[in-house]
Design a protein around this motif. Structure first.
Motif, PDB file in Angstrom:
ATOM      1  N   GLN A  70      11.170 106.251  38.131  1.00  0.00           N
ATOM      2  CA  GLN A  70      11.498 107.970  37.957  1.00  0.00           C
ATOM      3  C   GLN A  70      10.338 108.794  37.450  1.00  0.00           C
ATOM      4  OE1 GLN A  70      13.888 106.537  35.073  1.00  0.00           O
ATOM      5  NE2 GLN A  70      15.677 108.935  36.105  1.00  0.00           N
ATOM      6  N   VAL A  71       8.819 107.898  36.969  1.00  0.00           N
ATOM      7  CA  VAL A  71       7.742 107.929  36.140  1.00  0.00           C
ATOM      8  C   VAL A  71       6.684 107.652  37.545  1.00  0.00           C
ATOM      9  CG1 VAL A  71       6.278 108.509  34.956  1.00  0.00           C
ATOM     10  CG2 VAL A  71       8.493 108.889  34.454  1.00  0.00           C
ATOM     11  N   HIS A  72       5.751 108.849  38.141  1.00  0.00           N
ATOM     12  CA  HIS A  72       4.517 108.249  39.020  1.00  0.00           C
ATOM     13  C   HIS A  72       3.730 109.514  38.897  1.00  0.00           C
ATOM     14  CE1 HIS A  72       7.325 106.182  41.228  1.00  0.00           C
ATOM     15  NE2 HIS A  72       6.050 105.289  41.541  1.00  0.00           N
ATOM     16  N   LEU A  73       1.995 109.181  39.030  1.00  0.00           N
ATOM     17  CA  LEU A  73       1.305 110.182  38.334  1.00  0.00           C
ATOM     18  C   LEU A  73       1.193 111.413  38.955  1.00  0.00           C
ATOM     19  CD1 LEU A  73      -1.884 107.911  37.931  1.00  0.00           C
ATOM     20  CD2 LEU A  73      -1.480 108.945  36.224  1.00  0.00           C
ATOM     21  N   PRO A  74       1.378 111.133  40.646  1.00  0.00           N
ATOM     22  CA  PRO A  74       2.439 112.487  41.680  1.00  0.00           C
ATOM     23  C   PRO A  74       3.906 113.262  40.899  1.00  0.00           C
ATOM     24  CG  PRO A  74       1.410 110.613  42.567  1.00  0.00           C
ATOM     25  CD  PRO A  74       1.657 110.099  41.221  1.00  0.00           C
ATOM     26  N   THR A  75       4.238 112.915  39.927  1.00  0.00           N
ATOM     27  CA  THR A  75       5.406 113.851  39.298  1.00  0.00           C
ATOM     28  C   THR A  75       5.151 113.659  38.135  1.00  0.00           C
ATOM     29  OG1 THR A  75       6.742 111.893  38.744  1.00  0.00           O
ATOM     30  CG2 THR A  75       7.567 112.281  41.556  1.00  0.00           C
ATOM     31  N   LEU A  76       4.165 113.458  37.209  1.00  0.00           N
ATOM     32  CA  LEU A  76       4.036 113.624  35.636  1.00  0.00           C
ATOM     33  C   LEU A  76       3.023 115.336  36.371  1.00  0.00           C
ATOM     34  CD1 LEU A  76       2.867 110.491  34.051  1.00  0.00           C
ATOM     35  CD2 LEU A  76       4.571 112.024  33.667  1.00  0.00           C
ATOM     36  N   SER A  77       2.232 114.801  37.328  1.00  0.00           N
ATOM     37  CA  SER A  77       1.464 116.299  37.541  1.00  0.00           C
ATOM     38  C   SER A  77       2.531 117.617  38.558  1.00  0.00           C
ATOM     39  CB  SER A  77       0.328 116.316  38.897  1.00  0.00           C
ATOM     40  OG  SER A  77      -0.273 114.888  38.264  1.00  0.00           O
ATOM     41  N   SER A  78       3.475 116.892  39.497  1.00  0.00           N
ATOM     42  CA  SER A  78       4.295 117.974  39.777  1.00  0.00           C
ATOM     43  C   SER A  78       5.011 118.639  38.745  1.00  0.00           C
ATOM     44  CB  SER A  78       5.340 117.728  41.718  1.00  0.00           C
ATOM     45  OG  SER A  78       5.557 116.311  40.767  1.00  0.00           O
ATOM     46  N   GLY A  79       5.576 117.782  38.116  1.00  0.00           N
ATOM     47  CA  GLY A  79       7.340 118.481  36.650  1.00  0.00           C
ATOM     48  C   GLY A  79       6.381 119.073  36.122  1.00  0.00           C
ATOM     49  N   GLY A  80       4.615 118.653  35.967  1.00  0.00           N
ATOM     50  CA  GLY A  80       3.805 119.454  34.336  1.00  0.00           C
ATOM     51  C   GLY A  80       4.217 118.187  32.619  1.00  0.00           C
ATOM     52  N   LEU A  81       4.926 117.490  33.677  1.00  0.00           N
ATOM     53  CA  LEU A  81       4.461 116.230  32.166  1.00  0.00           C
ATOM     54  C   LEU A  81       3.138 114.775  31.785  1.00  0.00           C
ATOM     55  CD1 LEU A  81       6.388 114.963  29.603  1.00  0.00           C
ATOM     56  CD2 LEU A  81       7.514 113.667  31.886  1.00  0.00           C
ATOM     57  N   ASP A  82       2.770 115.767  30.692  1.00  0.00           N
ATOM     58  CA  ASP A  82       1.354 115.681  30.283  1.00  0.00           C
ATOM     59  C   ASP A  82       1.297 114.413  29.896  1.00  0.00           C
ATOM     60  OD1 ASP A  82       0.627 117.736  30.925  1.00  0.00           O
ATOM     61  OD2 ASP A  82       1.519 118.902  29.194  1.00  0.00           O
ATOM     62  N   ALA A  83       2.020 113.719  29.137  1.00  0.00           N
ATOM     63  CA  ALA A  83       1.589 112.579  28.036  1.00  0.00           C
ATOM     64  C   ALA A  83       3.146 111.663  27.639  1.00  0.00           C
ATOM     65  CB  ALA A  83       1.712 112.930  26.928  1.00  0.00           C
ATOM     66  N   PRO A  84       3.104 110.641  28.698  1.00  0.00           N
ATOM     67  CA  PRO A  84       4.050 109.223  28.678  1.00  0.00           C
ATOM     68  C   PRO A  84       4.037 108.432  27.610  1.00  0.00           C
ATOM     69  CG  PRO A  84       3.905 109.278  31.002  1.00  0.00           C
ATOM     70  CD  PRO A  84       2.392 110.737  29.793  1.00  0.00           C
ATOM     71  N   PHE A  85       4.599 108.158  26.905  1.00  0.00           N
ATOM     72  CA  PHE A  85       4.954 107.060  26.082  1.00  0.00           C
ATOM     73  C   PHE A  85       5.586 105.844  27.215  1.00  0.00           C
ATOM     74  CE2 PHE A  85       4.109 109.241  22.180  1.00  0.00           C
ATOM     75  CZ  PHE A  85       3.781 108.176  21.489  1.00  0.00           C
ATOM     76  N   LEU A  86       4.479 104.900  27.179  1.00  0.00           N
ATOM     77  CA  LEU A  86       4.936 103.944  27.959  1.00  0.00           C
ATOM     78  C   LEU A  86       5.225 103.105  27.279  1.00  0.00           C
ATOM     79  CD1 LEU A  86       2.313 103.999  30.288  1.00  0.00           C
ATOM     80  CD2 LEU A  86       4.427 105.334  31.385  1.00  0.00           C
ATOM     81  N   ILE A  87       6.559 102.459  27.469  1.00  0.00           N
ATOM     82  CA  ILE A  87       7.238 101.104  25.863  1.00  0.00           C
ATOM     83  C   ILE A  87       6.922  99.653  26.163  1.00  0.00           C
ATOM     84  CG2 ILE A  87       9.307 100.502  24.942  1.00  0.00           C
ATOM     85  CD1 ILE A  87       8.289 103.916  24.377  1.00  0.00           C
ATOM     86  N   VAL A  88       6.917  99.112  25.650  1.00  0.00           N
ATOM     87  CA  VAL A  88       6.731  97.513  25.708  1.00  0.00           C
ATOM     88  C   VAL A  88       7.925  97.623  25.054  1.00  0.00           C
ATOM     89  CG1 VAL A  88       5.387  95.199  24.551  1.00  0.00           C
ATOM     90  CG2 VAL A  88       4.442  97.586  24.722  1.00  0.00           C
TER      91      VAL A  88
END
Ligand code: ZN
Length: 419
Positions: A70-88
Motif C-alpha cells: 500500500q505504500v511506494h514512493l510514487p504513491t507517497l508523492s501522488s497522495g501527499g504523504l510526506d513522512a511514514p514511520f517504517l516499522i521494525v
C-alpha cells in the motif's frame, strides 16, 4: 442576454449566500482549500509495515508491484504523504533463547532494509530522519522522510543493552508488546492459540519498567499500542517523558481491545503525548462475526498464518486473495474515512487537538474505504476540512503534535544524560 446573465448571477449568489450575508464556500472552493492545506502541512503516518523482503525486487519502493503493498514512493508523492514511520515489527514467537534470537535477527533484517532504501537505493528521494529537526529539513528539501518505529519488544529478548543499538540504528519509538504477552508487558490481545490468560504481569513486568526507563534516557518515544489497558496505565505511570499510542483507536467510539479507554486517553494527554488514530477496519466499527469468520477461513485456505506470510504473498496469491477479500468487503462494507475521522473527533473532544494524530497501519492490515493506500491520503485531510478543522489544527493532527512529542522526548533524554 444581459438580464438573463444577471438573473443567473442572482440565482447563483442566492445559493451561496448565508443568512448573515457572508458568502458560503462552494464545494469546489472547499476542495481547493483542502488541497492547499494538504500541500502545506507535513503529513506524518506513524505506522507503515514492511515485510522481511523490503528493499529487494519483491518490494521495491519505486515500483508498485502486483502484491498489493500500500505504500511506494510514487504513491507517497501522488497522495501527499510526506513522512511514514517504517516499522521494525517481529512476530511474537516462543519465549526461548532460540525464539528471541530469531526475533532479533528478523529485526536486524528490517533495519538493514530501511537503511538500504535511504542510503543505497533512493537517497535522492527519501532520507532517514532521527529528530524532528531532521523531518523538517528533509521535507523542506523536497524529499520524502523515513522514520523508524519498533513494534514488539520481543526483539530485545531480555537484553536491555540492545535498546542502545536500536537507537543507533534510528529507532525513535518502541512498542513493548504485540499480539500475545511477552517478557515486558501484557498484550491487549492474549494469544488464544497458546492459551494465554487475560493477564500475565497485571500490566508491565519489572523488565518492562526498566525498558521504559531506558527508552526515556535514550530519547525513544514509548508506544502503548497493543499493550493491555493495565499495561498502558503502568507505562503512563512509569514514563517520565510524553507517551504515544502509535496506532490505536478509541473505545468511546468502538469498544475493541486494541482501542484506548477514556482513562488512558487522559493519561496520554497528561503525559504530554499523542494518540495516533489507526485506519484499521476492525478497530473502527462493529464487525459482524460472519465477516470475521469469512476472513479467517480465507486466510486459512491460503495458508496465511502470520502477517509476514501475508506480506510475502506471490503476485498470483495476492491477486486471488484481493479478489476474495473484495467479495467479503462487498457483503460487509469496510469502514470509511468518515468512520475513521469519527475516532479523531472523539479523541479531540476528549483530550484536545494537541494530542491527536494519524496512522494507517498500511501493509499490516490497515486501509479503509477512501484511504486504502498512500495515494489516497488527501481524503483524510478533505474530511477534516469538511468537519471544520482549521489549517492550524490539521497541521497539528497530521504531524505537528508528533514532532512536538519527539522533540520533547529527545530534550528530556539529553537532560537525563547530562548531570
Ligand atoms: Zn500493530
Amino acid at each position: 442576454m444581459k438580464i438573463c446573465a444577471a438573473v443567473r448571477w442572482i440565482l447563483c449568489a442566492s445559493v451561496v449566500l448565508t443568512i448573515s450575508g457572508a458568502r458560503a464556500e462552494t464545494d469546489a472552493e472547499l476542495l481547493a482549500r483542502a488541497h492547499a492545506i494538504h500541500d502545506r502541512v507535513i503529513t506524518i503516518d506513524t505506522h507503515v509495515d514492511i515485510p522481511p523482503d523490503f528493499s529487494t525486487d519483491a518490494y521495491d519502493m519505486m515500483k508498485p508491484g502486483p502484491r498489493g503493498q500500500q505504500v511506494h514512493l510514487p504513491t507517497l508523492s501522488s497522495g501527499g504523504l510526506d513522512a511514514p514511520f517504517l516499522i521494525v515489527f517481529v512476530e511474537q514467537g516462543e519465549r526461548t533463547t532460540a525464539g528471541c534470537a530469531k526475533a532479533l535477527a528478523d529485526a536486524f533484517v528490517k533495519f538493514a532494509a530501511i537503511h538500504k532504501l535511504t542510503e543505497q537505493l533512493y537517497p535522492d528521494k527519501i532520507e532517514l530522519a532521527v529528530s524532528a529537526a531532521d523531518v523538517r529539513r528533509i521535507h523542506a528539501a523536497g524529499k520524502k522522510v523515513a522514520l523508524i518505529g519498533m513494534e514488539n519488544g520481543f526483539s530485545m529478548g531480555k537484553d536491555l543493552r540492545l535498546l542502545d543499538q536500536f537507537h543507533d540504528y534510528g529507532a525513535r519509538y518502541f512498542g513493548l508488546v504485540h499480539n500475545g504477552h511477552n517478557d515486558l508487558a501484557d498484550s491487549a490481545q492474549p494469544d488464544k492459540k497458546r492459551n494465554e490468560p487475560a493477564s500475565e504481569w497485571n500490566g508491565i513486568s519489572p523488565l518492562g519498567k526498566q525498558v521504559g526507563k531506558r527508552l526515556n534516557e535514550l530519547g525513544i518515544m514509548v508506544d502503548v499500542s497493543h499493550s493491555s489497558d493495565k499495561a498502558t496505565h503502568d507505562i503512563l505511570a512509569a514514563s517520565k517523558a510524553p507517551v504515544i499510542a502509535s496506532h490505536s483507536g478509541v473505545k468511546g467510539v468502538y469498544d475493541h481491545p486494541r482501542n484506548l479507554s477514556d482513562e488512558n486517553l487522559e493519561g496520554i494527554k497528561r503525559s504530554g503525548g499523542v494518540v495516533q488514530i489507526i485506519a484499521f477496519d476492525t478497530y473502527l466499527h462493529t464487525q459482524t462475526p460472519e465477516k470475521a469468520e469469512a476472513i479467517k477461513a480465507l486466510s486459512q485456505e491460503m495458508g496465511m498464518k502470520t502477517r509476514d506470510d501475508m506480506l510475502k504473498m506471490t503476485a498470483d496469491q495476492s491477486k486471488a486473495y484481493d479478489a476474495r477479500m473484495a467479495e467479503i468487503d462487498k457483503m460487509w462494507p469496510k469502514a470509511n474515512v468518515r468512520d475513521y475521522v469519527d475516532h479523531i473527533d472523539y479523541a479531540v473532544r476528549k483530550i484536545g487537538v494537541d494530542h491527536v494524530g494519524i496512522s494507517s497501519d498500511f501493509n499490516g492490515g490497515g486501509g479503509i474505504d477512501g484511504w486504502s493506500n498512500a495515494g489516497e491520503t488527501f481524503n483524510v485531510t478533505l474530511e477534516l476540512v469538511k468537519r471544520g478543522y482549521s489549517e492550524g489544527d490539521i497541521a497539528k493532527i497530521w504531524g505537528g503534535n508528533l514532532l512536538r512529542v519527539m522533540e520533547q522526548v529527545q530534550k528530556l533524554a539529553i537532560k537525563q544524560k547530562t548531570p
